[in-house]
Design a protein around this motif. Structure first.
Motif, PDB file in Angstrom:
ATOM      1  N   GLU A 144      33.807  35.574  -3.624  1.00 30.84           N
ATOM      2  CA  GLU A 144      33.019  36.707  -3.145  1.00 30.84           C
ATOM      3  C   GLU A 144      31.843  36.973  -4.068  1.00 30.84           C
ATOM      4  O   GLU A 144      30.708  37.210  -3.622  1.00 30.84           O
ATOM      5  N   GLU A 145      32.097  36.910  -5.366  1.00 35.00           N
ATOM      6  CA  GLU A 145      31.027  37.129  -6.342  1.00 35.00           C
ATOM      7  C   GLU A 145      30.017  35.991  -6.301  1.00 35.00           C
ATOM      8  O   GLU A 145      28.803  36.206  -6.417  1.00 35.00           O
ATOM      9  N   ALA A 146      30.517  34.757  -6.122  1.00 30.81           N
ATOM     10  CA  ALA A 146      29.623  33.602  -6.038  1.00 30.81           C
ATOM     11  C   ALA A 146      28.675  33.746  -4.850  1.00 30.81           C
ATOM     12  O   ALA A 146      27.465  33.464  -4.953  1.00 30.81           O
ATOM     13  N   ILE A 147      29.222  34.177  -3.716  1.00 30.52           N
ATOM     14  CA  ILE A 147      28.388  34.345  -2.525  1.00 30.52           C
ATOM     15  C   ILE A 147      27.359  35.449  -2.745  1.00 30.52           C
ATOM     16  O   ILE A 147      26.179  35.302  -2.403  1.00 30.52           O
ATOM     17  N   ARG A 148      27.796  36.565  -3.323  1.00 35.89           N
ATOM     18  CA  ARG A 148      26.878  37.685  -3.548  1.00 35.89           C
ATOM     19  C   ARG A 148      25.734  37.280  -4.467  1.00 35.89           C
ATOM     20  O   ARG A 148      24.565  37.566  -4.183  1.00 35.89           O
ATOM     21  N   ILE A 149      26.059  36.611  -5.559  1.00 36.57           N
ATOM     22  CA  ILE A 149      25.018  36.208  -6.517  1.00 36.57           C
ATOM     23  C   ILE A 149      24.181  35.063  -5.958  1.00 36.57           C
ATOM     24  O   ILE A 149      22.957  35.035  -6.092  1.00 36.57           O
ATOM     25  N   GLY A 150      24.847  34.117  -5.299  1.00 34.62           N
ATOM     26  CA  GLY A 150      24.134  32.937  -4.822  1.00 34.62           C
ATOM     27  C   GLY A 150      23.153  33.218  -3.713  1.00 34.62           C
ATOM     28  O   GLY A 150      22.046  32.665  -3.692  1.00 34.62           O
ATOM     29  N   GLU A 151      23.524  34.097  -2.786  1.00 39.67           N
ATOM     30  CA  GLU A 151      22.648  34.322  -1.644  1.00 39.67           C
ATOM     31  C   GLU A 151      21.349  35.017  -2.029  1.00 39.67           C
ATOM     32  O   GLU A 151      20.373  34.966  -1.291  1.00 39.67           O
ATOM     33  N   SER A 152      21.314  35.626  -3.206  1.00 42.22           N
ATOM     34  CA  SER A 152      20.061  36.236  -3.667  1.00 42.22           C
ATOM     35  C   SER A 152      19.016  35.178  -3.992  1.00 42.22           C
ATOM     36  O   SER A 152      17.820  35.480  -4.065  1.00 42.22           O
ATOM     37  N   ALA A 153      19.456  33.922  -4.180  1.00 40.57           N
ATOM     38  CA  ALA A 153      18.535  32.854  -4.565  1.00 40.57           C
ATOM     39  C   ALA A 153      17.948  32.113  -3.379  1.00 40.57           C
ATOM     40  O   ALA A 153      16.998  31.348  -3.534  1.00 40.57           O
ATOM     41  N   VAL A 154      18.495  32.330  -2.196  1.00 38.95           N
ATOM     42  CA  VAL A 154      18.119  31.516  -1.039  1.00 38.95           C
ATOM     43  C   VAL A 154      16.638  31.637  -0.721  1.00 38.95           C
ATOM     44  O   VAL A 154      15.964  30.645  -0.426  1.00 38.95           O
ATOM     45  N   ARG A 155      16.107  32.844  -0.780  1.00 38.99           N
ATOM     46  CA  ARG A 155      14.711  33.063  -0.403  1.00 38.99           C
ATOM     47  C   ARG A 155      13.830  33.260  -1.630  1.00 38.99           C
ATOM     48  O   ARG A 155      12.852  34.009  -1.595  1.00 38.99           O
ATOM     49  N   SER A 156      14.127  32.557  -2.704  1.00 35.59           N
ATOM     50  CA  SER A 156      13.401  32.740  -3.961  1.00 35.59           C
ATOM     51  C   SER A 156      12.022  32.095  -3.953  1.00 35.59           C
ATOM     52  O   SER A 156      11.169  32.436  -4.758  1.00 35.59           O
ATOM     53  N   GLY A 157      11.800  31.118  -3.070  1.00 34.11           N
ATOM     54  CA  GLY A 157      10.532  30.400  -3.074  1.00 34.11           C
ATOM     55  C   GLY A 157      10.507  29.223  -4.015  1.00 34.11           C
ATOM     56  O   GLY A 157       9.512  28.486  -4.078  1.00 34.11           O
ATOM     57  N   CYS A 158      11.583  28.984  -4.754  1.00 30.89           N
ATOM     58  CA  CYS A 158      11.655  27.857  -5.678  1.00 30.89           C
ATOM     59  C   CYS A 158      11.738  26.550  -4.895  1.00 30.89           C
ATOM     60  O   CYS A 158      12.407  26.466  -3.863  1.00 30.89           O
ATOM     61  N   THR A 159      11.089  25.506  -5.399  1.00 35.70           N
ATOM     62  CA  THR A 159      11.127  24.210  -4.713  1.00 35.70           C
ATOM     63  C   THR A 159      12.514  23.585  -4.740  1.00 35.70           C
ATOM     64  O   THR A 159      12.809  22.705  -3.931  1.00 35.70           O
ATOM     65  N   GLU A 160      13.374  24.025  -5.666  1.00 36.33           N
ATOM     66  CA  GLU A 160      14.728  23.492  -5.738  1.00 36.33           C
ATOM     67  C   GLU A 160      15.699  24.232  -4.814  1.00 36.33           C
ATOM     68  O   GLU A 160      16.873  23.879  -4.740  1.00 36.33           O
ATOM     69  N   GLN A 161      15.193  25.251  -4.148  1.00 37.66           N
ATOM     70  CA  GLN A 161      16.052  26.062  -3.282  1.00 37.66           C
ATOM     71  C   GLN A 161      15.545  25.984  -1.837  1.00 37.66           C
ATOM     72  O   GLN A 161      14.362  25.734  -1.621  1.00 37.66           O
ATOM     73  N   PRO A 162      16.408  26.191  -0.845  1.00 40.97           N
ATOM     74  CA  PRO A 162      17.799  26.644  -0.965  1.00 40.97           C
ATOM     75  C   PRO A 162      18.823  25.523  -1.097  1.00 40.97           C
ATOM     76  O   PRO A 162      20.017  25.787  -1.056  1.00 40.97           O
ATOM     77  N   GLN A 163      18.374  24.269  -1.241  1.00 40.90           N
ATOM     78  CA  GLN A 163      19.325  23.156  -1.178  1.00 40.90           C
ATOM     79  C   GLN A 163      20.382  23.214  -2.277  1.00 40.90           C
ATOM     80  O   GLN A 163      21.558  22.883  -2.032  1.00 40.90           O
ATOM     81  N   LEU A 164      20.010  23.629  -3.496  1.00 34.11           N
ATOM     82  CA  LEU A 164      20.992  23.679  -4.577  1.00 34.11           C
ATOM     83  C   LEU A 164      22.023  24.767  -4.329  1.00 34.11           C
ATOM     84  O   LEU A 164      23.235  24.524  -4.387  1.00 34.11           O
TER      85      LEU A 164
END
Length: 728
Positions: A187-207
């Protein structure tokens, strides 16, 4: 062979447009070697700094250790020599080294510890935050099996200020999620991880999506898991840099009950193990593949499982291999690497983790992953829905040939409806089935659908790669099957025609366009021109020849590039047959014999061929100018002028002004100022002043050349130009 500094700088500049791979690595290493030999310390430093980034973001981070270490030592000796800006880059690259060093079991732990201590010391000395240092310490603890300690570092990091050396808002959570997953804190992994999905980083969201697959499945969030897999795979499918993320997607195929999909991914990507990014990712991919292969074998009653058929990659093809046999090979490989990590780390964390991976199975109910299972509410309309229903009906009836061909038809329709992601997935499934059924012609036609869908769906060069592979397979040279490539006369009910494979020159022309600009693009366009000509498709041959000339960079010396030499020679021969060796426009309309190059029947373009002919003449003249063959360039441009005069309704004013301006430029370089002025004024008369920058500049050059200072000053004032604008 020794090189001058200018040659080295030109060679280094050429690497910026090269795709990542062995050829680019070799050129960078050659530049570094010669720069060292010439004592070009600052230049060698800059090249190594750039090479460190190239190596780190490819599948060869071990090369980055060498270039980074050299730069760090050189900077420490003489910091004033390189400037403070380089210090920031070195501190940023420290993070890459600290991340990579723990992924090689041969590198002692003490070396990693020393590197982290050095990193922290330098960050503190520069007054920087410890945010990035704590992140790297957390990653190191995760790699060595100190998972609880890793999480403690991340929690401390969360309370530490960010600064310019911190990773982005996408990559920071991505590194922490791996630890949370290992701790079972989904649950914590999902909460923290989903904040990175729309970060604009070229390494995301695939990682982050790859890391979240297991938490999604364990949490019963099947739809989110499926979408995460689809989004991640679209971004990693063409880059061996993502071998570790691909391993997580293979595990997802096991967890979600999609073993056929997993086998397909193994077939497509097993070649990535020939050059794994690091031993850690090599071990992970091998273990994840074992999980897929072993569960597949069990599903088939332990009879050895499916036989995997691997595509040709870089001219090499692995033999067909039973799943059980490959599983044994990869199990030994994964455990061998894990044991090396255990010996280095002083614990059994990695071998235990990898054994767990290899023994994993489905979690919960199977998730529908096939595009045909998920497409019930497709926006493709009635035709597509009938095809999708037909796939299910034919599969249930055991008519696998009809089902596979209908999948191909559905993929074509999805592509036409601009459902690019769905079209790619449908084509992948269709190709797998068509290959297994031995329907090689249909499979080749469907690969053309796949290449176009890849090109429109997501970043990367998947479309180019798929089209290259299709051309390399040369399906046109095979024995006809079912009427020839792409022709399937027994397609069920023909609700939608099956995709047909175009002639080879059409695909060569497409590949030239997709590659954009450079010798390779020009080479494919030239091949297309030859193929069109051999088929009697004269206008298309001329158009492809014009594309080839436009796609090759101008030479600044006599051409040594093999493609450019062939291109100029071929173009000269074609134009010689069209208009005579001197480019005499009087021969337009006459017909001549087939020439030695194989570009047949082009000795007299009809009205419809005027446009591609003029394009060829202009582009050829530009190359002739670049290599100093000015008289020939002038003759070709005069021919273009004559063609346009003979066909006044076929060209817009812009094309005519271009020819006149180019001819004026050449004549000015030849010293014929009066003629250059005549053409400059004629070109200018065709256009509005706002659209005539080049024509105005040419006239300014002419006025300067003949010393008409007052008229030149008036021209410059009227059009807002400066004298510098007239300099090439």
């Amino acid at each position: 062979m020794s090189r001058t500094e200018q040659e080295l700088r030109q060679l280094y500049a050429s690497t910026r447009g090269m795709p990542t791979g062995a050829a680019k690595f070799a050129v960078l290493e050659e530049v570094i070697r010669h720069a060292d030999a010439l004592g070009l310390v600052e230049f060698a430093f800059d090249v190594r700094m750039s090479a460190t980034s190239v190596f780190q973001h490819s599948w060869a981070p071990e090369k980055a250790f060498l270039t980074f270490s050299w730069c760090l030592a050189a900077y420490d000796r003489e910091p004033h020599r390189f400037g403070s800006g380089h210090e920031h880059t070195l501190l940023w690259q420290f993070k890459w080294m600290a991340y990579s060093v723990y992924q090689y079991p041969e590198i002692p732990l003490q070396r990693g510890t020393d590197l982290l201590e050095d990193m922290e010391r330098r960050y503190r000395r520069g007054g920087h935050s410890m945010h990035a240092v704590l992140q790297n310490r957390g990653e190191a603890a995760q790699f060595t099996g100190e998972v609880e300690r890793a999480q403690a570092y991340y929690e401390e990091m969360a309370l530490t200020r960010r600064d310019a050396l911190s990773d982005c808002a996408g990559c920071v959570p991505s590194s922490q999620v791996q630890t949370l997953v290992a701790l079972g804190r989904d649950e914590e992994a999902i909460r923290i991880g989903e904040s990175a999905v729309r970060s604009g980083c070229t390494e995301q969201p695939q990682l982050i999506y790859s890391e979240l697959l297991l938490p999604f499945v364990r949490s019963g969030l099947g739809e989110r898991a499926v979408e995460a897999h689809r989004a991640a795979y679209r971004r990693i499918r063409d880059n061996p840099h993502h071998l570790g993320e691909l391993a997580l997607n293979l595990l997802f195929c096991v967890h979600s009950g999609n073993l056929v999909r997993g086998l397909d991914l193994i077939e497509r990507h097993l070649s990535w193990l020939d050059r794994p990014r690091t031993p850690l990712t090599e071990m992970e991919f091998a273990a994840a593949a074992v999980a897929v292969l072993s569960r597949s074998q069990e599903q088939n009653g332990g009879d050895g499982g499916a036989v995997l058929r691997f595509p040709t990659v870089e001219g090499k093809r692995r033999p067909d291999t039973p799943a059980a046999e490959l599983a044994v090979e990869l199990r030994e490989r994964a455990l061998g690497i894990a044991e090396r990590f255990d010996a280095r780390n002083g614990n059994t964390y990695q071998s235990t983790r990898i054994r767990d991976w290899m023994d994993t199975g489905a979690i919960g109910e199977p998730l529908p992953l096939s595009v045909f299972e998920r497409a019930a509410n497709s926006r493709g309309g009635e035709r597509l829905q009938r095809l999708l229903d037909q796939v299910a009906d034919r599969t249930a009836a055991g008519d696998l040939v009809a089902a596979a061909r209908t999948r191909a038809a559905a993929a074509e329709l999805m592509l036409a409806d601009e459902q690019y992601a769905e079209a790619a997935e449908a084509a992948e499934e269709a190709i797998r089935e068509l290959d297994r059924l031995g329907l090689t012609a249909d499979a080749a036609a469907c690969r053309w659908v796949l290449a176009r869908a890849y090109r429109m769906d997501g970043p990367g060069g998947s479309g180019v790669r798929a089209l290259r592979e299709l051309l390399d397979s040369d399906p046109w040279g095979r024995e006809p099957q079912d009427g020839g490539p792409g022709v399937s006369p027994e397609a069920p009910q023909r609700l939608q025609p099956l995709p047909l494979l175009p002639a080879r020159p059409e695909l060569e022309a497409a590949l030239g366009q997709w590659l954009g600009y450079g010798p390779e693009a020009a080479g494919w366009s030239l091949a297309a021109a030859r193929g069109f000509a051999a088929a009697g498709r004269e206008e298309e041959a001329l158009a492809a020849l014009g594309e080839a000339l436009a796609r090759h960079p101008d030479a600044d010396a006599e051409p040594t590039d093999g493609v450019l030499a062939d291109l100029l020679g071929e173009t000269g021969a074609v134009l010689g047959r069209l208009f005579g060796e001197a480019g005499a426009p009087g021969r337009v309309g006459e017909r001549g014999p087939t020439g030695p190059t194989g570009l047949t029947g082009l000795a007299g373009p009809a009205d419809r061929a005027v446009s591609p002919t003029v394009v060829v003449l202009i582009a050829y003249a530009e190359h002739l100018q670049a290599i100093g063959r000015l008289e020939e360039a002038a003759e070709r441009l005069r021919t273009a002028c004559a063609l346009l005069d003979a066909h006044p309704d076929t060209e817009a004013a812009g094309r005519r002004s271009t020819v006149l301006t180019d001819l004026g430029e050449v004549l000015l370089r030849l010293g014929d100022v009066a003629a250059a002025e005549e053409f400059a004024r004629a070109a200018l008369a065709l256009l509005e002043p706002d659209d005539a920058w080049e024509e105005i500049v040419l006239l300014g050059k002419v006025l300067r050349a003949r010393g008409a200072d007052e008229e030149l000053a008036k021209l410059l004032t009227e059009h807002g130009l400066e004298l510098e604008d007239l300099d090439d």
